[in-house]
Design an enzyme around this catalytic site. Structure first.
Site, PDB file in Angstrom:
ATOM      1  N   GLU A 207      40.088  49.201  40.674  1.00 36.37           N
ATOM      2  CA  GLU A 207      39.938  47.773  41.056  1.00 36.37           C
ATOM      3  C   GLU A 207      40.937  46.991  40.308  1.00 36.37           C
ATOM      4  O   GLU A 207      41.256  45.705  40.551  1.00 36.37           O
ATOM      5  CB  GLU A 207      38.562  47.049  40.492  1.00 36.37           C
ATOM      6  CG  GLU A 207      38.118  46.034  40.654  1.00 36.37           C
ATOM      7  CD  GLU A 207      36.738  45.644  40.236  1.00 36.37           C
ATOM      8  OE1 GLU A 207      35.775  45.615  40.983  1.00 36.37           O
ATOM      9  OE2 GLU A 207      36.231  45.563  39.158  1.00 36.37           O
TER      10      GLU A 207
ATOM     11  N   GLY B 177      35.586  42.753  32.823  1.00 31.62           N
ATOM     12  CA  GLY B 177      34.317  43.512  32.959  1.00 31.62           C
ATOM     13  C   GLY B 177      34.551  45.146  32.878  1.00 31.62           C
ATOM     14  O   GLY B 177      33.949  45.659  32.266  1.00 31.62           O
TER      15      GLY B 177
HETATM   16  C1  G6Q Z   1      35.071  44.118  36.700  1.00 29.77           C
HETATM   17  C2  G6Q Z   1      34.477  43.480  37.759  1.00 29.77           C
HETATM   18  C3  G6Q Z   1      33.127  43.754  38.205  1.00 29.77           C
HETATM   19  C4  G6Q Z   1      32.007  43.069  37.324  1.00 29.77           C
HETATM   20  C5  G6Q Z   1      30.721  43.211  37.781  1.00 29.77           C
HETATM   21  C6  G6Q Z   1      29.418  42.381  37.081  1.00 29.77           C
HETATM   22  O1  G6Q Z   1      35.860  44.207  36.046  1.00 29.77           O
HETATM   23  O2  G6Q Z   1      34.681  42.211  37.283  1.00 29.77           O
HETATM   24  O3  G6Q Z   1      32.811  44.917  38.483  1.00 29.77           O
HETATM   25  O4  G6Q Z   1      31.848  43.743  35.897  1.00 29.77           O
HETATM   26  O5  G6Q Z   1      30.776  42.252  39.177  1.00 29.77           O
HETATM   27  O6  G6Q Z   1      29.881  41.289  36.773  1.00 29.77           O
HETATM   28  P1  G6Q Z   1      28.913  40.606  35.849  1.00 29.77           P
HETATM   29  O7  G6Q Z   1      29.094  41.123  34.485  1.00 29.77           O
HETATM   30  O8  G6Q Z   1      29.615  39.074  35.415  1.00 29.77           O
HETATM   31  O9  G6Q Z   1      27.599  40.589  35.965  1.00 29.77           O
END
Ligand code: G6Q
Length: 531
Positions: A353, A266
């Site tokens: 993170e 993400g």
């Molecule tokens: C990023 C994390 C986290 C993620 C959000 C949104 O590396 O995994 O910040 O991007 O929790 O997740 P979704 O895109 O699955 O909704």
């Protein structure tokens, strides 16, 4: 497989060298040995000036040795070629490839990992066609009017990177086009955005890799509800970006669907469809391509083995020197560009993170420090806020300054003999030198100890290409540091516990009983009943 950080010979050498780091306050410290001109790492889009770090040639040689012993460039190459680096050996973990770089590996003859790049190309081709259809008015609202607004709904990695890049490149927006973001489950976030947009002329992009994120699904419902209340067909307005096979991967619910893949984390997804759909809409497809090209320039540069020629590796190793050997706990990222005002927030997520971990890739506790606390705000605003602590506080905060020789937009004026851009750059350079050199004074209140390390990333202008490069510099820096610390930079188990407990609290709020909820119920009673 790879040597442990503390078991390298370079680690011992650096530990010795850290007992007497370079004194930036000594007479001529910055001008000796052509330091100002030698301690620059130039690349085609960005330069890194590091003469104001507390290091010398011996430290640089030892950092090169450390990078070599830990095979950092080798690991980066493995990452780009599809190795399963998102993994904790011997324990249940994501066990995925790490291929965000494939999204922009579009400009050479042979991509490092061809199947991921092929998938990226397919999505880009879909996006190009969709954007052309918007431009031509083929994709339009029920009245045949063109869409001029995009509401981007997503959180965390599906928000911070795209939002910071959108803000950074506002100067390149297609005339009349606008993007708004909804992230927080705080209903006021959606309410504020919805109050300011004309939904009739808006496309709504729901962005969730997992397709299960509470905040995003809740906000999707809110926006669909608002569309319906205005008598609009939600399917004519909503598009999706989601992971292949996720619960949101259901094209019949959306006007158009785009995919991302499990090998893109993400927080590393800004150059995938997660960022590309919104950017393509706001700055146009050609500018989007320039942005991707800038990132790809840095991905290639990151495979250079010589530390002083590999800008992201050098930035990573300087960070390791400051963190592990000089013992600094935090890092301020200070862009002298209002357009980059959300970029520190993106880096906060991307770095913390990724590298806020305390076990290695075999599940063992690490006996050294890992990722620092990242924070920052644009200059010159920050100078009028927290720089007092940077100059005279008891905590030494290393800084990474970011600056540009020229403004992004044309508007500027000479006031009292200088333009605003000149004032901005003068302030930037002044801060770099003031932190390093300090100022001795008999008045202790006016004494500046100096020896506060910083470096400066400098580019000509904040163009889409430079923004892509800047993003990729930090993505590669974070990966290099994670490799050095032998941690898995690509998972985020640390965010799960709070999420699970929130579900318990929601159940307790709705009076669903269960013995595991008693702590939640008791705490709720204390907190909510007192309000
Ligand atoms: C990023 C994390 C986290 C993620 C959000 C949104 O590396 O995994 O910040 O991007 O929790 O997740 P979704 O895109 O699955 O909704």
């Amino acid at each position: 497989m790879f040597k442990a950080f503390t078991e390298t010979t370079a680690y011992q050498e650096l530990t010795q060298l850290a007992k007497s780091p370079y004194d930036l306050t000594a007479s001529g410290a910055l001008q000796n040995n052509e330091r100002l001109s030698r301690y620059i790492c130039r690349s085609s889009l960005l330069d890194l000036h590091y003469c104001t770090e507390r290091l010398d040639d011996r430290v640089l040689a030892a950092l090169q040795k450390l990078a070599d012993e830990l095979q950092l460039v080798e690991q980066f190459k493995m990452m780009r070629r599809g190795a399963y680096l998102n993994n904790i050996e011997g324990f249940e973990s994501e066990t995925r490839q790490v291929l965000h770089t494939a999204c922009r590996d579009l400009f050479g003859s042979v991509p490092a990992e061809s199947s991921a790049t092929e998938e990226a190309k397919n999505e880009l081709a879909k996006l190009k066609k969709f954007l052309e259809d918007i431009d031509r008015g083929i994709v339009c609202n029920h009245l045949g009017e063109r869409f001029d607004t995009m509401v981007h709904v997503g959180i965390g990695g599906s928000d911070l990177g795209p939002r910071s890049i959108y803000e950074a490149l506002q100067g390149y927006r297609v005339a009349g086009r606008n993007v708004c973001f909804i992230a927080n489950v705080d209903p006021d976030d959606a309410a504020r955005v919805l109050a300011g947009v004309n939904l009739e002329r808006s496309l709504v992009t729901i962005v969730s890799k997992s397709g299960t994120t509470l905040e995003t699904l809740t906000n999707e419902r809110l926006v669909r509800d608002a569309l319906q209340q205005q008598g609009l067909d939600a399917r004519q307005h909503c598009i999706s970006v989601t992971g292949a096979g996720s619960p949101m991967d259901n094209p019949s619910d959306y006007l158009q669907s785009f995919l991302m893949f499990d090998y893109i984390g993400g927080r590393f997804s800004s150059t995938s469809m997660v960022g590309a759909v919104m950017l393509g809409f706001s700055i146009g497809y050609d500018r989007l391509t320039e942005f991707l090209e800038g990132a790809s320039v840095i991905d290639l540069l990151a495979e250079e083995v010589q530390l002083q020629k590999n800008l992201p590796l050098l930035l990573a190793m300087i960070g390791i020197w400051n963190r592990n050997f000089l013992g600094h706990e935090t890092l301020a990222v200070l862009p002298y560009s209002q357009s980059l005002h959300r970029f520190p927030a993106h880096l906060q997520q991307c770095d913390m993170e990724s590298n806020g971990k305390s076990i290695d890739r075999f599940g063992r506790a690490v006996p050294y420090e890992t990722g620092p606390i990242i924070w920052g705000e644009p200059g010159t605003n920050g100078q009028h806020a927290f720089y007092q602590l940077l100059h005279q506080g008891t905590t030494v905060v290393p800084a990474e300054f970011i600056g540009f020789r020229r403004a992004q937009r044309g508007l500027d004026l000479q006031v009292e003999g200088s333009t605003s851009q000149q004032k901005l750059v003068a302030n930037l350079l002044a801060q770099v030198i003031a932190m390093a050199v300090g100022q001795a004074s008999d008045n202790p209140n006016r004494n500046f100890p100096g020896n506060r390390p910083s470096c400066l990333l400098m580019a000509d202008r904040l163009t889409p290409q430079v923004m892509g490069a800047l993003l990729a510099v930090y993505e590669a820096k974070i990966a290099f540091q994670g490799f050095a610390w032998n941690i898995n930079s690509f998972d985020q188990e640390g965010v799960q516990l709070g999420k699970q407990l929130a579900t318990t609290f929601l159940e307790a709020m709705n009076n669903r009983s269960g013995s595991r909820q008693s702590l939640a119920r008791d705490f709720l009673t204390q907190v909510l009943d007192e309000v």
